[in-house]
Design an enzyme around this catalytic site. Sequence first.
Site, PDB file in Angstrom:
ATOM      1  N   ASN A 207     -27.376 -22.077  18.625  1.00 36.81           N
ATOM      2  CA  ASN A 207     -27.419 -23.255  19.508  1.00 36.81           C
ATOM      3  C   ASN A 207     -27.474 -22.797  20.961  1.00 36.81           C
ATOM      4  O   ASN A 207     -27.539 -21.597  21.239  1.00 36.81           O
ATOM      5  CB  ASN A 207     -26.199 -24.147  19.237  1.00 36.81           C
ATOM      6  CG  ASN A 207     -24.911 -23.374  19.438  1.00 36.81           C
ATOM      7  OD1 ASN A 207     -24.600 -22.930  20.534  1.00 36.81           O
ATOM      8  ND2 ASN A 207     -24.171 -23.171  18.341  1.00 36.81           N
ATOM      9  N   ASP A 304     -14.031 -23.132   9.311  1.00 43.13           N
ATOM     10  CA  ASP A 304     -13.678 -23.692  10.614  1.00 43.13           C
ATOM     11  C   ASP A 304     -12.535 -22.875  11.221  1.00 43.13           C
ATOM     12  O   ASP A 304     -11.389 -22.958  10.758  1.00 43.13           O
ATOM     13  CB  ASP A 304     -13.284 -25.165  10.448  1.00 43.13           C
ATOM     14  CG  ASP A 304     -13.126 -25.864  11.778  1.00 43.13           C
ATOM     15  OD1 ASP A 304     -12.487 -25.292  12.683  1.00 43.13           O
ATOM     16  OD2 ASP A 304     -13.657 -26.979  11.928  1.00 43.13           O
TER      17      ASP A 304
HETATM   18  O1  PMT Z   1     -21.041 -22.326  26.316  1.00 46.54           O
HETATM   19  P1  PMT Z   1     -21.526 -23.313  27.364  1.00 46.54           P
HETATM   20  O2  PMT Z   1     -23.019 -23.229  27.570  1.00 46.54           O
HETATM   21  O3  PMT Z   1     -20.747 -23.191  28.652  1.00 46.54           O
HETATM   22  O4  PMT Z   1     -21.283 -24.781  26.806  1.00 46.54           O
HETATM   23  C1  PMT Z   1     -19.975 -25.230  26.637  1.00 46.54           C
HETATM   24  C2  PMT Z   1     -19.850 -26.092  25.366  1.00 46.54           C
HETATM   25  C3  PMT Z   1     -20.679 -27.353  25.523  1.00 46.54           C
HETATM   26  C4  PMT Z   1     -20.311 -25.295  24.136  1.00 46.54           C
HETATM   27  C5  PMT Z   1     -18.318 -26.406  25.238  1.00 46.54           C
HETATM   28  O5  PMT Z   1     -17.870 -27.068  26.383  1.00 46.54           O
HETATM   29  C6  PMT Z   1     -18.027 -27.272  24.010  1.00 46.54           C
HETATM   30  O6  PMT Z   1     -18.072 -28.489  24.054  1.00 46.54           O
HETATM   31  N1  PMT Z   1     -17.669 -26.595  22.883  1.00 46.54           N
HETATM   32  C7  PMT Z   1     -17.512 -27.253  21.569  1.00 46.54           C
HETATM   33  C8  PMT Z   1     -18.797 -27.129  20.830  1.00 46.54           C
HETATM   34  C9  PMT Z   1     -18.876 -27.943  19.553  1.00 46.54           C
HETATM   35  O7  PMT Z   1     -19.955 -28.209  19.151  1.00 46.54           O
HETATM   36  O8  PMT Z   1     -17.770 -28.285  18.994  1.00 46.54           O
HETATM   37  P2  PMT Z   1     -17.669 -29.038  17.553  1.00 46.54           P
HETATM   38  O9  PMT Z   1     -17.543 -30.472  17.866  1.00 46.54           O
HETATM   39  O10 PMT Z   1     -18.722 -28.601  16.614  1.00 46.54           O
HETATM   40  O11 PMT Z   1     -16.323 -28.411  17.016  1.00 46.54           O
HETATM   41  C10 PMT Z   1     -15.031 -28.934  17.336  1.00 46.54           C
HETATM   42  C11 PMT Z   1     -14.074 -27.817  17.621  1.00 46.54           C
HETATM   43  O12 PMT Z   1     -13.897 -26.991  16.449  1.00 46.54           O
HETATM   44  C12 PMT Z   1     -14.526 -26.865  18.726  1.00 46.54           C
HETATM   45  O13 PMT Z   1     -13.388 -26.510  19.450  1.00 46.54           O
HETATM   46  C13 PMT Z   1     -15.115 -25.674  17.970  1.00 46.54           C
HETATM   47  O14 PMT Z   1     -14.973 -24.459  18.718  1.00 46.54           O
HETATM   48  C14 PMT Z   1     -14.249 -25.641  16.722  1.00 46.54           C
HETATM   49  N2  PMT Z   1     -14.967 -25.131  15.535  1.00 46.54           N
HETATM   50  C15 PMT Z   1     -16.013 -25.850  15.013  1.00 46.54           C
HETATM   51  C16 PMT Z   1     -16.651 -25.403  13.871  1.00 46.54           C
HETATM   52  C17 PMT Z   1     -16.225 -24.202  13.266  1.00 46.54           C
HETATM   53  N3  PMT Z   1     -16.810 -23.735  12.171  1.00 46.54           N
HETATM   54  N4  PMT Z   1     -15.205 -23.501  13.802  1.00 46.54           N
HETATM   55  C18 PMT Z   1     -14.567 -23.943  14.920  1.00 46.54           C
HETATM   56  O15 PMT Z   1     -13.625 -23.286  15.419  1.00 46.54           O
END
Ligand code: PMT
Length: 404
Positions: A207, A304
């Site tokens: 991504n 996760d």
């Molecule tokens: O890296 P940059 O270009 O500066 O951009 C920053 C960002 C937009 C990536 C950042 O600010 C952000 O929002 N990160 C979360 C990205 C995301 O898509 O999160 P999610 O909604 O898929 O996941 C929720 C949470 O669970 C997140 O904290 C993620 O790190 C965590 N997660 C998700 C899936 C997974 N398999 N393992 C995880 O730890």
Amino acid sequence: MAVKRILLGVTGGIAAYKSAELVRLLKKSGHEVRVVMTRGAEAFVTPLTFQALSGEPVRTSLLDPEAESGMGHIELAKWADQIVIAPASADFIARLAQGMADDLLTTLCCATEAPIAVAPAMNQAMWSNGRTQRNIALLESDPQICLWGPDQGAQACGDTGPGRMLEPAALHDLVDGNAQGALSGRRVIITAGPTREPIDPVRYISNHSSGKMGYALAAAARAAGAEVILVSGPVSISQPAGVEVRGVMTAQDMLQEAGRAVDEGCDLFIATAAVADYRPDSCAGDKIKKSDESMNLSLVRNPDTLATIAAREDAPFTVGFAAETRDVEHYALDKLTRKKLNMIVANDVSAPGLGFNSDDNAVTVLWSQGRQSIGPAPKAVLAQRLIALIAEQLTDNAGPTGAF
Ligand code: PMT
């Protein structure tokens, strides 16, 4: 917000005129402000301007018998709760980095035990110059000093790039939310960047995450006194000073490395990484050859990391991010509850110029007792305010909640 005694150092640069507005904002918030100007600063703004706004005499010289008979320079260095240098020119940064004391402002910086915030302001080529960057690296490795900015954009000289001083309102917010020392003695683990899930030896699913948000948080947590481990997917930005970076490639690597880091001890776990939710169920040994047929990829769910860490019996204080393009708060609250987190940072990534791979961001932080919106702001500024807020909750919080 505690009222502080702020010593504002103004050095020679066109951004000096903006520091007058900073004094006005700080006074409006109830802070006591005293201004020290370098000789270069006086070429841009007069001491009278700062005297009128601060209501205090402005100091410009170290060897001034009259001023020294009032509040001597050592007394002034002890008076300050916080020193803010804005704008900080390349010349001043070089002198500060070398520990020089050849004028009043550098002498005060040597004599004070207060935290020193430096807001650089200079032409983009001067900022990018190797010698300036070496001086900046020296300041970043100094626990008494933290860098506020610079921002990037159009410059007074007509160039565009990094080196703009942060706006007075952003600097004012940093003084109010300054987290220096707020995480001292804490061990903080932060995930950042994307993961890459291989399809064959030359292709992968990933991504647009650049790692900027996570790296800015790591720098802010370090500046707040924490020991910081950054578990990072593949990025092409430089490592924050004083932070240990452990590189990973896939979501499975991230789970393993983050788990190992938490096993070694962790008070606060922040997950900014954009982890791929799915991976190909197998990785081809050789490059897949194209054919005229369409192709189906079979994907399986990835583990996760954040939910796994939050579910541990010895779970640290956990903060997740939720990047969403619609119903942002609704989905963020769902993640807060489902993953049993202490706080969630709702990140609307639909707005142009914010979120993935940009220098700015805007978020709303949600937790059981409250909510706070931060930004739009440069990621470095937003990270410092976020760390201040998280540190406050970490101190107040007795245990995980996740429930509303
Ligand atoms: O890296 P940059 O270009 O500066 O951009 C920053 C960002 C937009 C990536 C950042 O600010 C952000 O929002 N990160 C979360 C990205 C995301 O898509 O999160 P999610 O909604 O898929 O996941 C929720 C949470 O669970 C997140 O904290 C993620 O790190 C965590 N997660 C998700 C899936 C997974 N398999 N393992 C995880 O730890």
